[in-house]
Design a protein around this motif. Structure first.
Motif, mmCIF file in Angstrom:
data_model
loop_
_atom_site.group_PDB
_atom_site.id
_atom_site.type_symbol
_atom_site.label_atom_id
_atom_site.label_comp_id
_atom_site.label_asym_id
_atom_site.label_seq_id
_atom_site.Cartn_x
_atom_site.Cartn_y
_atom_site.Cartn_z
ATOM 1 N N HIS A 370 0.918 -1.298 0.154
ATOM 2 C CA HIS A 370 -0.199 -0.193 0.049
ATOM 3 C C HIS A 370 0.861 1.192 0.081
ATOM 4 O O HIS A 370 0.537 2.188 -0.702
ATOM 5 N N GLN A 371 1.799 1.255 0.666
ATOM 6 C CA GLN A 371 2.949 2.285 0.794
ATOM 7 C C GLN A 371 2.405 3.703 0.803
ATOM 8 O O GLN A 371 3.079 4.434 0.025
ATOM 9 N N PRO A 372 1.430 4.061 1.698
ATOM 10 C CA PRO A 372 1.005 5.457 1.686
ATOM 11 C C PRO A 372 2.140 6.464 2.629
ATOM 12 O O PRO A 372 3.115 5.794 3.221
ATOM 13 N N LEU A 373 2.077 7.774 2.035
ATOM 14 C CA LEU A 373 3.041 8.462 2.797
ATOM 15 C C LEU A 373 3.018 8.970 4.318
ATOM 16 O O LEU A 373 4.240 8.471 4.894
ATOM 17 N N GLU A 374 1.735 8.619 4.838
ATOM 18 C CA GLU A 374 1.890 8.780 6.327
ATOM 19 C C GLU A 374 1.966 7.383 6.992
ATOM 20 O O GLU A 374 1.061 6.412 6.832
ATOM 21 N N PRO A 375 2.903 6.947 7.766
ATOM 22 C CA PRO A 375 3.160 5.848 8.274
ATOM 23 C C PRO A 375 1.937 5.360 9.321
ATOM 24 O O PRO A 375 1.517 6.299 9.910
ATOM 25 N N LEU A 376 1.652 4.183 9.526
ATOM 26 C CA LEU A 376 0.799 3.819 10.425
ATOM 27 C C LEU A 376 1.174 4.304 11.825
ATOM 28 O O LEU A 376 1.991 4.544 12.307
ATOM 29 N N ASN A 377 0.017 4.849 12.499
ATOM 30 C CA ASN A 377 0.159 5.676 13.927
ATOM 31 C C ASN A 377 -1.105 5.619 14.391
ATOM 32 O O ASN A 377 -2.233 5.585 13.762
ATOM 33 N N ALA A 378 -1.236 5.575 15.598
ATOM 34 C CA ALA A 378 -2.327 5.947 16.669
ATOM 35 C C ALA A 378 -2.059 6.274 18.115
ATOM 36 O O ALA A 378 -0.953 5.828 18.541
ATOM 37 N N ILE A 379 -2.816 6.871 18.483
ATOM 38 C CA ILE A 379 -2.689 7.414 20.084
ATOM 39 C C ILE A 379 -4.055 6.783 20.758
ATOM 40 O O ILE A 379 -5.115 6.903 20.492
ATOM 41 N N VAL A 380 -3.731 6.149 21.894
ATOM 42 C CA VAL A 380 -4.749 5.412 22.626
ATOM 43 C C VAL A 380 -4.488 5.702 24.208
ATOM 44 O O VAL A 380 -3.145 5.753 24.775
ATOM 45 N N LEU A 381 -5.393 6.192 24.707
ATOM 46 C CA LEU A 381 -5.416 6.519 26.212
ATOM 47 C C LEU A 381 -6.559 5.716 26.831
ATOM 48 O O LEU A 381 -7.712 6.084 26.560
ATOM 49 N N VAL A 382 -6.069 4.872 27.891
ATOM 50 C CA VAL A 382 -7.012 3.938 28.481
ATOM 51 C C VAL A 382 -7.234 4.573 30.098
ATOM 52 O O VAL A 382 -6.282 4.615 30.745
ATOM 53 N N GLU A 383 -8.470 4.550 30.210
ATOM 54 C CA GLU A 383 -8.806 5.403 31.610
ATOM 55 C C GLU A 383 -9.787 4.294 31.988
ATOM 56 O O GLU A 383 -10.361 3.416 31.200
ATOM 57 N N ASP A 384 -10.217 4.450 33.476
ATOM 58 C CA ASP A 384 -11.076 3.442 34.037
ATOM 59 C C ASP A 384 -12.570 3.592 33.204
ATOM 60 O O ASP A 384 -13.219 2.687 32.974
ATOM 61 N N ALA A 385 -12.928 4.831 33.051
ATOM 62 C CA ALA A 385 -14.304 5.032 32.428
ATOM 63 C C ALA A 385 -14.323 4.986 30.932
ATOM 64 O O ALA A 385 -15.663 4.621 30.540
ATOM 65 N N GLN A 386 -13.338 5.198 30.332
ATOM 66 C CA GLN A 386 -13.459 5.266 28.868
ATOM 67 C C GLN A 386 -12.113 5.107 28.435
ATOM 68 O O GLN A 386 -11.172 4.804 28.955
ATOM 69 N N VAL A 387 -12.146 4.748 27.140
ATOM 70 C CA VAL A 387 -10.996 4.731 26.233
ATOM 71 C C VAL A 387 -11.001 5.757 24.961
ATOM 72 O O VAL A 387 -12.041 5.738 24.385
ATOM 73 N N GLN A 388 -9.989 6.339 24.623
ATOM 74 C CA GLN A 388 -9.848 7.535 23.800
ATOM 75 C C GLN A 388 -8.850 7.221 22.553
ATOM 76 O O GLN A 388 -7.828 6.613 22.995
ATOM 77 N N VAL A 389 -9.160 7.202 21.401
ATOM 78 C CA VAL A 389 -8.325 6.654 20.301
ATOM 79 C C VAL A 389 -8.374 7.932 19.251
ATOM 80 O O VAL A 389 -9.301 8.421 18.677
ATOM 81 N N TRP A 390 -7.136 8.296 18.863
ATOM 82 C CA TRP A 390 -6.973 9.380 17.936
ATOM 83 C C TRP A 390 -6.172 8.623 16.708
ATOM 84 O O TRP A 390 -4.768 8.263 16.930
ATOM 85 N N THR A 391 -6.607 8.593 15.554
ATOM 86 C CA THR A 391 -6.129 7.972 14.393
ATOM 87 C C THR A 391 -7.140 8.063 13.315
ATOM 88 O O THR A 391 -8.026 8.670 13.267
ATOM 89 N N GLY A 392 -6.462 7.947 11.990
ATOM 90 C CA GLY A 392 -7.277 7.840 10.858
ATOM 91 C C GLY A 392 -7.599 6.562 10.780
ATOM 92 O O GLY A 392 -6.756 5.588 10.266
ATOM 93 N N HIS A 393 -9.167 6.204 10.235
ATOM 94 C CA HIS A 393 -9.194 4.878 10.033
ATOM 95 C C HIS A 393 -10.675 4.848 9.142
ATOM 96 O O HIS A 393 -11.456 5.889 9.295
ATOM 97 N N GLN A 394 -10.689 3.878 8.370
ATOM 98 C CA GLN A 394 -11.842 3.810 7.502
ATOM 99 C C GLN A 394 -13.094 3.044 7.932
ATOM 100 O O GLN A 394 -14.095 3.012 7.173
ATOM 101 N N LEU A 395 -12.992 2.293 9.098
ATOM 102 C CA LEU A 395 -13.954 1.489 9.634
ATOM 103 C C LEU A 395 -13.994 1.753 10.956
ATOM 104 O O LEU A 395 -13.679 0.995 11.878
ATOM 105 N N PRO A 396 -14.358 2.995 11.316
ATOM 106 C CA PRO A 396 -14.119 3.226 12.990
ATOM 107 C C PRO A 396 -14.925 2.580 13.867
ATOM 108 O O PRO A 396 -14.669 2.398 15.008
ATOM 109 N N ARG A 397 -16.290 2.106 13.541
ATOM 110 C CA ARG A 397 -17.052 1.189 14.340
ATOM 111 C C ARG A 397 -16.219 -0.092 14.457
ATOM 112 O O ARG A 397 -16.403 -0.930 15.701
ATOM 113 N N PHE A 398 -15.731 -0.550 13.753
ATOM 114 C CA PHE A 398 -15.023 -1.845 13.828
ATOM 115 C C PHE A 398 -13.836 -1.606 14.776
ATOM 116 O O PHE A 398 -13.406 -2.492 15.595
ATOM 117 N N LEU A 399 -13.282 -0.529 14.650
ATOM 118 C CA LEU A 399 -12.086 -0.056 15.478
ATOM 119 C C LEU A 399 -12.530 -0.073 16.883
ATOM 120 O O LEU A 399 -11.896 -0.679 17.824
#
Length: 746
Positions: A370-399
């Motif tokens: 696939h070789q896109p210019l932006e390499p794969l990356n994601a930010i994940v913050l796990v807390e007791d009440a919730q999890v937050q994810v910052w990334t770009g994705h085409q299937l966000p509900r599966f994520l």
């Protein structure tokens, strides 16, 4: 024969409709409208008419849930809402929104059913309707298959019309003036005396009203935006280098991480020695994750350097270690056990070939990255009440589902902040990198963890386009093509992708024959069969998926048959193209653009190809010149029918980009395996098309068929049109990509 002729209902399930063990639904669930996801996050004085419009005293926000991977999806979606809402272009903000069932993709069912695109009979309509109902019930939010425009075109204009009429009603409530005496313009309601009430000032009153539904959409003659050139909303940011991608996000107290996974994809990590890395600059911690190792450091570069210093004991690959064995598996894969489906069987192919000229050829398409210019990356913050994810994705509900399975949170408590994506080509349909980031973040609860792949890791762990081998036979008689028989052996794309999220692949894989069985040629004798070969490299969707391979082999072999018959390559295609009027018009258009049939100089050749993919007929004519034994690409003419061109400039850009993508990979790119590992580790070994090689590309958008997208359809015709042009110029027939293995390009 039952396996060839029967297509199980279960085979119609799309993607991971069966992820949770299957889904059953009745009329109530199908009719139920998903909840507006904006309603749970409204501030004081803020209101939302529907899932796509949010407004308060500070302004208007349009929700554009289709991921923007560089194709302009955010601008397109905003334009459709703004058209009916009477917004000035750019007089609003956009947001990708939170993942929600309300954003189910109403167009994805179209390309998943085993139906010819022009089949509009009762049974075909019923099948598509039932599949769309299923997608609605499971809330299938996704960007892919060139469906964003088709999915958005009507419902986003309806959302804009609803917002406009509700704001007019709010103005009527505030002023006492009848709605019929009000009009809207540039984000405001205009009173009969000329007084202007900006939409933002009407938000609080509008919030007390029921949205106005059922407003008729405007006639195309009244459109201000659709069909006209619009500067994309991200143009300024991208040209000034200020566009923010997932890779650019910085959060307080954020930890940086990178990973090293088994380069033999899917192989085990037997052990590792990190003693040499533990004392390196910036290294905070080294942890084991599923199948690999992660380093957490003060910056990404330190993490990557530490990963290089670790001594790993990797297990063997779960697929053949050497590239020759992959081709050998395909060569031996044309067996009854591997038979996926017989997709087309018209006339009597065997008799026609036996009675005519028996012409045969073998075509090959390699793995490509696939070789896109932006390499794969994601930010994940796990807390007791919730999890937050910052990334770009085409299937966000599966994520959401995959992250929740790792952290133990409810899916609704996984908050996804989708981002602009610096290229995908199908790469951001995969979830492994997000799962790895989540595994790391679980060990650092309360702190955001940013995972960034090195470029080499991106190449090593990529799930490439499927490798394919085709056996083709045909016959000609009396100056015409009379028979065509195509068999394709390849690993299953659908089976591989679903397997990674724990879902079974039910039924035949419709990407194996893509670009072949949907060709609108009324050949009296035609057969298409596919064979799903197991135990090869895991593969994934790659821009235009199966059609990128199928278009090459089908249009390349058809050209061989036409030449053998002594017919004109374009005229014979037109003679055969009687199954779909839109396709025929597309061929006629590209012939007119290129002035097909005009004399060309010695050493110059023209090739034509048309591929019907993602509901779009796309035809290309390529002109090349033989310069002292090397090929120069001169000109490309492209015609494609998408029903409606939302923005002609963006349309042209997408088509030109697709052509360059298709040509560059056909000429230069492949992934090969040695000792179970991809031999190509960076761009130097998997080049795209160089600027000096790029031909002039002329584009025409047609509007006869149903409304479709253009992100993928320009790719499949590029390789066969180029191969056919090279044959016309040199007499050399290319049947295997990449072409640079057999010919030089300048």
């Amino acid at each position: 024969m039952s396996k060839l002729k029967t297509f199980s209902r279960r085979a119609f399930l799309v993607g991971s409709a069966a992820v949770a063990g299957g889904v059953a639904f009745g009329g109530y669930l199908v009719a139920r409208t998903p909840e507006n996801p904006n309603l749970g996050n409204l501030g004081e004085g803020e209101m939302s008419f529907n899932p796509w419009v949010r407004i308060d005293r500070n302004g208007i926000t349009l929700i554009t849930p289709h991921a923007d991977i560089g194709q302009g999806a955010a601008s397109m979606q905003a334009a459709l809402i703004a058209e009916e809402m009477d917004l000035a272009w750019g007089g609003f903000q956009t947001d990708f929104g939170r993942p929600s069932a309300a954003y189910w993709n109403t167009a994805m069912a179209e390309d998943q059913a085993p139906l010819l695109p022009w089949d509009d009979g009762f049974g075909a309509r019923a099948m598509r309707a039932s599949m769309d109902a299923m997608l609605k019930v499971i809330g299938m939010q996704g960007t892919g298959g060139s469906t964003s425009v088709a999915d958005s075109f009507t419902k986003l204009r309806e959302a804009g019309a609803m917002a406009r009429e509700t704001l007019k009603l709010a103005a009527s409530e505030r002023t006492g003036i009848a709605v019929s005496e009000l009009r809207t313009e540039d984000g405001a309601v205009i009173l009969p005396g000329g007084e202007v009430l900006p939409y933002a000032e009407l938000a609080e009153v509008a919030a007390t009203l029921d949205p106005v539904e059922g407003t008729p959409l405007r006639d195309p003659s009244q459109w201000r935006l659709i069909g006209t050139p619009m500067p994309r909303l991200d143009t300024m940011a991208k040209t000034t280098g200020t566009q923010s991608y997932g890779l650019d996000i910085e959060l307080p107290e954020m930890l940086r991480a990178s990973v090293r996974m088994n380069p033999r994809k899917g192989g085990a990590l037997n052990g590792f020695d990190a003693s040499a890395a533990e004392g390196m600059p910036g290294v905070d911690r080294i942890v084991e994750i599923t199948g690999g190792v992660a380093v957490i450091a003060s910056n990404t570069w330190y993490a990557i350097q530490a990963l290089d210093a670790i001594d790993y004991d990797w297990g063997p690959a779960p697929y053949p270690a050497e590239q020759a064995a992959h081709w050998g598996a395909l060569d031996a894969g044309f067996t009854a056990d591997n038979l996926d489906r017989e997709w087309r069987n018209d006339g009597d192919v065997d008799t026609a070939i036996a009675d005519g000229s028996d012409i045969s050829a073998e075509y090959r398409a390699p793995y490509v990255a696939h070789q896109p210019l932006e390499p794969l990356n994601a930010i994940v913050l796990v807390e007791d009440a919730q999890v937050q994810v910052w990334t770009g994705h085409q299937l966000p509900r599966f994520l959401q589902q995959q992250v929740a399975a790792i952290t133990g949170h409810d899916t609704d408590h996984v908050i996804v902040h989708n981002q602009y994506i610096g290229g995908s080509f199908g790469h951001r349909l995969e979830l492994e990198y997000v799962k790895q980031a989540t595994e790391i973040a679980v060990q650092f609860r309360g702190k955001p963890v940013k995972l960034t792949y090195s470029r080499e890791e991106d190449f090593a762990q990529d799930f490439p386009r499927q490798i394919s081998l085709a056996r083709c036979r045909g016959a000609v008689a009396d100056g015409r093509v009379t028979a065509c028989d195509i068999e394709i052996a390849a690993p299953s794309v659908l089976g591989s992708q679903l397997g990674r999220i724990g879902a079974p692949a039910l039924g035949p894989d419709n990407q194996l024959p893509a670009g072949v069985w949907q060709q609108p040629y009324a050949l009296e004798n035609m057969r298409v069969r596919t064979y799903a070969v197991p135990d090869l490299s895991p593969v994934s969707s790659w821009r235009s998926v199966g059609a990128s391979v199928g278009g090459f082999l089908a249009e390349g072999f058809l050209d061989e048959l036409i030449v053998e018959a002594g017919a004109d390559p374009l005229e014979e295609r037109l003679r055969l193209c009687t199954l779909d009027d839109t396709s025929r018009r597309t061929l006629e258009a590209v012939a007119e653009m290129a002035n097909w049939g005009e004399p060309v100089p010695a050493g110059t050749g023209r090739g034509v190809a048309m591929v019907h993919s993602f509901g779009v007929p796309c035809a290309q004519i390529i002109e090349v010149t033989d310069v002292d034994g090397a090929i120069r690409l001169d000109r490309v003419w492209v015609a494609a029918d998408v029903g409606r061109v939302v923005d002609p400039v963006n349309f042209e850009n997408n088509v030109q980009g697709g052509v360059i993508w298709g040509l560059g990979h056909a000429i230069n790119s492949e992934i090969t395996y040695a000792d179970g590992m991809a031999e190509q580790t960076n761009y130097h070994a998997a080049e795209g098309m160089r600027l000096y090689q790029t031909p002039q590309i002329m584009v025409r958008g047609l509007e006869h068929g149903a409304v479709r997208g253009i992100g993928e359809p320009p790719v499949p015709p590029a390789a066969p049109a180029l191969a056919n042009a090279i044959y016309a110029a040199t007499g050399q027939r290319l049947r295997a990509m990449p072409f640079w293995n057999e010919i030089d390009f300048i």
